[in-house]
Design an enzyme around this catalytic site. Structure first.
Site, PDB file in Angstrom:
ATOM      1  CB  THR A 189     134.290 120.838  21.282  1.00 41.96           C
ATOM      2  OG1 THR A 189     134.621 120.907  22.672  1.00 41.96           O
ATOM      3  CG2 THR A 189     134.696 119.468  20.790  1.00 41.96           C
TER       4      THR A 189
ATOM      5  CB  CYS B  97     133.942 127.326  25.678  1.00 42.24           C
ATOM      6  SG  CYS B  97     132.465 126.297  25.488  1.00 42.24           S
TER       7      CYS B  97
END
Length: 232
Positions: free
Chosen positions: A83, A197
């Site tokens: 992430t 992202c």
């Protein structure tokens, strides 16, 4: 082959992509029935999301550190945080383990530097777009000029990530919103765009953009494979 340690579950939608890309890449490079040696510690994203919303990054860091230490104890040779946003505590995770952490911003920036890209648009969660832990690394370490959408557009990008992409919802209207935001940044001089992202690649690809697209999920996963197959 070295063993890749993955901290996943943030969300599991993108962690699935990491596992797929890593194994496909190892098979492509080594042939036959080869696959990657890997461990994944998958967190409950609801717990992480709640801590993010509260601004309780200390407790989030403790969870990340625990995950990294468990991966190391299990035999991992590196740590991969699956992430972008949770690289906010990358330094704490790195300090807690004696194995290297492969930073997602470095994997992405190295590719842009190789391509001669200087002025780049960054899309991601509000935390990634607005705070300095990610942008600052790209600027200070690689000399990149980072652009982000305006406040209203940042809110749109952020909400689509959490309300749709992290839940596996792919919406054509949301894709067009992202394309419009990217085109606005292109008009302001962006030479490339970072999908900052790990879920954005579920929605946007090079096909949707007239400038080079840097998918952090794919680049980070490939970086992990490079490490796993390197000598020494």
């Amino acid at each position: 082959m070295k063993t890749i340690g993955l901290i996943g579950g943030m969300s599991w939608e993108s962690s699935l992509l990491y596992y797929q890309i890593i194994n496909q890449s190892v098979k492509a490079r080594l042939g036959g029935h080869h696959s990657a040696k890997s461990l994944m510690y998958s967190l409950d994203f609801e717990e992480i999301k709640s801590l993010q919303q509260l601004g309780n990054w200390d407790d989030a860091a403790k969870m990340m550190i625990e995950a990294a230490q468990k991966l190391q104890a299990g035999g991992a040779d590196c740590i991969v945080i699956c992430t972008n946003t949770m690289h906010k505590m990358a330094s704490e995770v790195e300090e807690s383990a004696s194995i290297p952490l492969l930073h997602i911003a470095d994997a992405t920036a190295n590719e842009m530097v190789k391509d001669g890209i200087k002025k780049v648009a960054l899309l991601g969660t509000a935390y990634t777009m607005e705070q300095n832990f990610y942008k600052g690394r790209l600027i200070d370490k690689f000399g990149l000029d980072i652009m982000v959408p305006n406040e209203a557009e940042r809110r749109i990008v952020h909400e689509i990530i959490y309300q749709e992409l992290c839940l596996g919802i792919i919406n054509e209207e949301s894709k067009q919103s992202y394309v419009k935001i990217i085109n606005n940044l292109i008009q302001q001089g962006a030479e490339g765009v970072i999908l900052g992202c790990t879920e954005i690649g579920l929605l946007i690809s090079q096909h949707n953009c007239s400038i080079p697209v840097y998918d952090t999920t794919r680049l980070h996963a490939q970086c992990a494979v490079d490490f796993a197959l390197s000598e020494g």
